[in-house]
Design an enzyme around this catalytic site. Structure first.
Site, PDB file in Angstrom:
ATOM      1  N   SER A 130       0.818  -1.208   0.000  1.00 47.06           N
ATOM      2  CA  SER A 130       0.000   0.000   0.000  1.00 47.06           C
ATOM      3  C   SER A 130       0.847   1.251   0.000  1.00 47.06           C
ATOM      4  O   SER A 130       1.931   1.278   0.566  1.00 47.06           O
ATOM      5  CB  SER A 130      -0.914   0.028   1.222  1.00 47.06           C
ATOM      6  OG  SER A 130      -1.596   1.266   1.269  1.00 47.06           O
ATOM      7  N   LYS A 185      -4.459  -6.496   4.279  1.00 42.77           N
ATOM      8  CA  LYS A 185      -4.467  -5.423   3.273  1.00 42.77           C
ATOM      9  C   LYS A 185      -5.907  -5.046   2.905  1.00 42.77           C
ATOM     10  O   LYS A 185      -6.235  -3.872   2.763  1.00 42.77           O
ATOM     11  CB  LYS A 185      -3.699  -5.867   2.017  1.00 42.77           C
ATOM     12  CG  LYS A 185      -3.804  -4.910   0.825  1.00 42.77           C
ATOM     13  CD  LYS A 185      -3.234  -3.554   1.171  1.00 42.77           C
ATOM     14  CE  LYS A 185      -3.077  -2.562   0.037  1.00 42.77           C
ATOM     15  NZ  LYS A 185      -3.971  -2.508  -1.054  1.00 42.77           N
ATOM     16  N   HIS A 188      -7.245  -2.997   5.639  1.00 43.06           N
ATOM     17  CA  HIS A 188      -6.642  -1.666   5.482  1.00 43.06           C
ATOM     18  C   HIS A 188      -7.457  -0.852   4.482  1.00 43.06           C
ATOM     19  O   HIS A 188      -7.806   0.300   4.728  1.00 43.06           O
ATOM     20  CB  HIS A 188      -5.186  -1.804   5.014  1.00 43.06           C
ATOM     21  CG  HIS A 188      -4.615  -0.563   4.397  1.00 43.06           C
ATOM     22  ND1 HIS A 188      -4.912  -0.166   3.107  1.00 43.06           N
ATOM     23  CD2 HIS A 188      -3.788   0.377   4.895  1.00 43.06           C
ATOM     24  CE1 HIS A 188      -4.287   0.969   2.851  1.00 43.06           C
ATOM     25  NE2 HIS A 188      -3.601   1.320   3.907  1.00 43.06           N
ATOM     26  N   ASN A 189      -7.776  -1.451   3.355  1.00 40.86           N
ATOM     27  CA  ASN A 189      -8.521  -0.704   2.342  1.00 40.86           C
ATOM     28  C   ASN A 189      -9.929  -0.361   2.819  1.00 40.86           C
ATOM     29  O   ASN A 189     -10.434   0.730   2.536  1.00 40.86           O
ATOM     30  CB  ASN A 189      -8.602  -1.510   1.041  1.00 40.86           C
ATOM     31  CG  ASN A 189      -7.293  -1.491   0.279  1.00 40.86           C
ATOM     32  OD1 ASN A 189      -6.229  -1.373   0.867  1.00 40.86           O
ATOM     33  ND2 ASN A 189      -7.361  -1.618  -1.030  1.00 40.86           N
ATOM     34  N   GLU A 192      -9.616   2.466   5.021  1.00 36.96           N
ATOM     35  CA  GLU A 192      -9.346   3.638   4.167  1.00 36.96           C
ATOM     36  C   GLU A 192     -10.669   4.216   3.625  1.00 36.96           C
ATOM     37  O   GLU A 192     -10.881   5.430   3.645  1.00 36.96           O
ATOM     38  CB  GLU A 192      -8.441   3.171   3.024  1.00 36.96           C
ATOM     39  CG  GLU A 192      -8.104   4.203   1.987  1.00 36.96           C
ATOM     40  CD  GLU A 192      -7.286   3.556   0.852  1.00 36.96           C
ATOM     41  OE1 GLU A 192      -6.347   2.775   1.135  1.00 36.96           O
ATOM     42  OE2 GLU A 192      -7.610   3.816  -0.323  1.00 36.96           O
TER      43      GLU A 192
END
Ligand code: 2AM
Length: 484
Positions: A130, A185, A188-189, A192
């Site tokens: 990222s 991940k 994480h997105n 986000e």
């Protein structure tokens, strides 16, 4: 001659190229390959000119240039391209070699691929990367998972090229087996999506509720970026609000208000549904993008239902401070939910996730990097078994000090008809979580009434189920209890 290549990277789109240049800067010899081989020459003659980067025009040539165990990293489009490459590689690589997928693959695919590649005697790593183009070039956050035996072989490269926090710790560490890296991940997105939505709601409340201009909000975000909200996303929001179009007007005001999405937010929500974990804020963030995409329907509905006066009464400076606190409290809820999700996934898949380590990986390099993640790291350092971020003393205090402002902003937005779905759902979740008794007693009664789904009683031990014949006319038989 002994082969010189430390690692091969396949896929010379922007992320792949930047990762290669980053690896080269750190003294690794990288072999570059791409399906369309003209891009290899193009890269060698331009961006990679004067470096130690080697080009390969076939998989055989690539393999011959690599030291053993060979490390080959894919930076291609997620999906069938990854499976195609794995098949081709299995023909040219040897047992012990390491296949790495650095794309945004679905974690279930990574679980499947890890098993498959391991069954052929090779090792597999599925890793989140990222930080966008700039991150890939200067230091991304890297979240690797897969075959544990592969980690020592890629660790020196990944930790060298990753972002570093102020004490020099790399924003890259082993996440866990199988699909753990891609799961983290994906989360994480999802987070986000939530962070972006929260910032956008603060922006809309300031714009519509307080009548502030882009220039004024530019100043607000500048100030916010010097406090507890200091983060990459607040920083770029500050810069976006300050950017002028060619005619000198704020560019942001001219951008069409329909958001796109590539799917990682949706995957996070789907996974949360499967695990039964309420990540309500990320879900609202995904749905808010969907609502934004209904531009024509919104224009029609606005003709009929437009709020007559969205302006907030009272002191603007005070409101801005309240909005900051509402944003901060909602953000704490979002991360609390995100960590609940990772914990449930870890339990389901048998991953031994290091939660403080994850906060550290996200602390720098990636899109959600922030000072805030440093506090999360501290919370898990103090108590590695922390099951609920809200119960950490730092976050408990923070939520308490924001609560009044949070309620004030959400109620004002509701009263004035300004949509604030993420702020509101965060508050609703908080209120739900701190309710010792929720109305699910009534809900269970309803289920038992129409479907004989049974209920437990507060005056009997858990696990004992009861059925009532509510109408006097139903049968005596209860349906079996089950929870999906
Ligand atoms: P290309 O340059 O040959 O199109 C981003 O799209 C990267 O993924 C590019 O390097 C692209 O290669 C590669 N890519 C996309 N789909 C692919 C596939 N099916 N097989 C191989 N490479 C692919």
């Amino acid at each position: 001659m002994e082969p010189k290549g430390d690692i091969a990277v396949i896929g010379l789109a922007v992320m792949g190229q930047n990762l290669i240049l980053n690896m080269n800067d750190h003294g690794f010899t990288v072999v570059a390959f791409n399906r369309t081989t003209s891009k290899v020459d193009d890269f060698l003659n331009n961006e990679a000119k004067g470096t130690n980067i080697l080009g390969a025009h076939s998989l055989a040539e690539m393999v011959a240039l690599l030291k053993k165990p060979r490390r080959v990293m894919l930076m291609v489009k997620a999906g069938s391209a990854v499976d195609d490459f794995i098949e081709q590689w299995l023909g040219v690589l040897e047992p012990g070699d390491i296949v790495i997928d650095g794309g945004n693959s679905l974690f279930q695919d990574t679980i499947r691929r890890t098993k498959y590649v391991e069954s052929k005697g090779l090792l597999y790593i599925g890793t989140g990367v990222s930080g966008g183009e700039e991150g890939a070039r200067r230091g991304p956050s890297i979240m690797p998972g897969g075959s544990p035996a592969a980690w020592p072989h890629v660790k020196p490269i990944f930790q060298a090229i990753s972002a570093k926090v102020s004490d020099g710790s790399p924003c890259c560490d082993w996440v866990g087996e199988g699909g753990a890296g891609h799961y983290v991940k994906m989360t994480h997105n999802g987070i986000e999506y939530g962070d972006m939505q929260l910032i956008c709601e603060a922006y809309q409340i300031m714009k519509d509720g307080l009548g502030m201009t882009a220039d004024e909000m530019h100043e607000v975000f500048k100030e916010w970026n010097q406090g507890e909200l200091e983060s990459y996303l607040v920083e770029i929001t500050r810069d976006i609000l300050g950017k002028k179009d060619e005619d000198g007007q704020p560019l942001v005001d001219k951008i069409l208000d329909t958001a796109g999405q590539k799917g990682t937010g949706k995957w996070t929500v789907i996974s949360s549904q499967e695990l039964g974990i309420p990540i309500t804020l990320i879900a609202e963030a995904v749905y808010s993008r969907c609502v934004s995409a209904l531009k024509d329907a919104r224009v029609e509905a606005a003709k009929v239902f437009k709020p007559s006066n969205p302006k907030f009464a009272g002191d603007r400076k005070q409101w801005v401070s309240d909005i900051r606190k509402a944003l901060y409290a909602s953000k704490i809820i979002s991360y609390t939910q995100g960590y609940m999700l990772m914990r449930a996934a870890a339990q389901q898949h048998g991953w031994n996730l290091n939660y403080g380590g994850i906060a550290l990986m996200w602390r720098g390099g990636c899109i959600i990097r922030s000072v805030f993640l440093g506090e999360i790291k501290k919370a898990f350092d103090k108590n590695p078994n922390l099951t609920n971020l809200l119960l950490d003393p730092f976050f408990k205090k923070a939520i308490k000090s924001c609560a009044r402002s949070w309620r004030k902003v959400v109620s004002a937005a509701v009263k004035k008809g300004i949509p604030a779905p993420a702020f509101s759902t965060a508050l609703a979740f908080f209120d739900g979580l701190r309710s010792e008794r929720l109305p699910a007693n009534l809900l269970q009664a309803q289920r038992d009434y129409f479907g004989a789904h049974t209920y437990e009683r507060i005056d009997k031990p858990r696990g004992e189920f009861f059925h009532t014949n509510w109408t006097g006319s139903g049968g005596r038989v209860a349906s079996s209890t089950y929870t999906v």
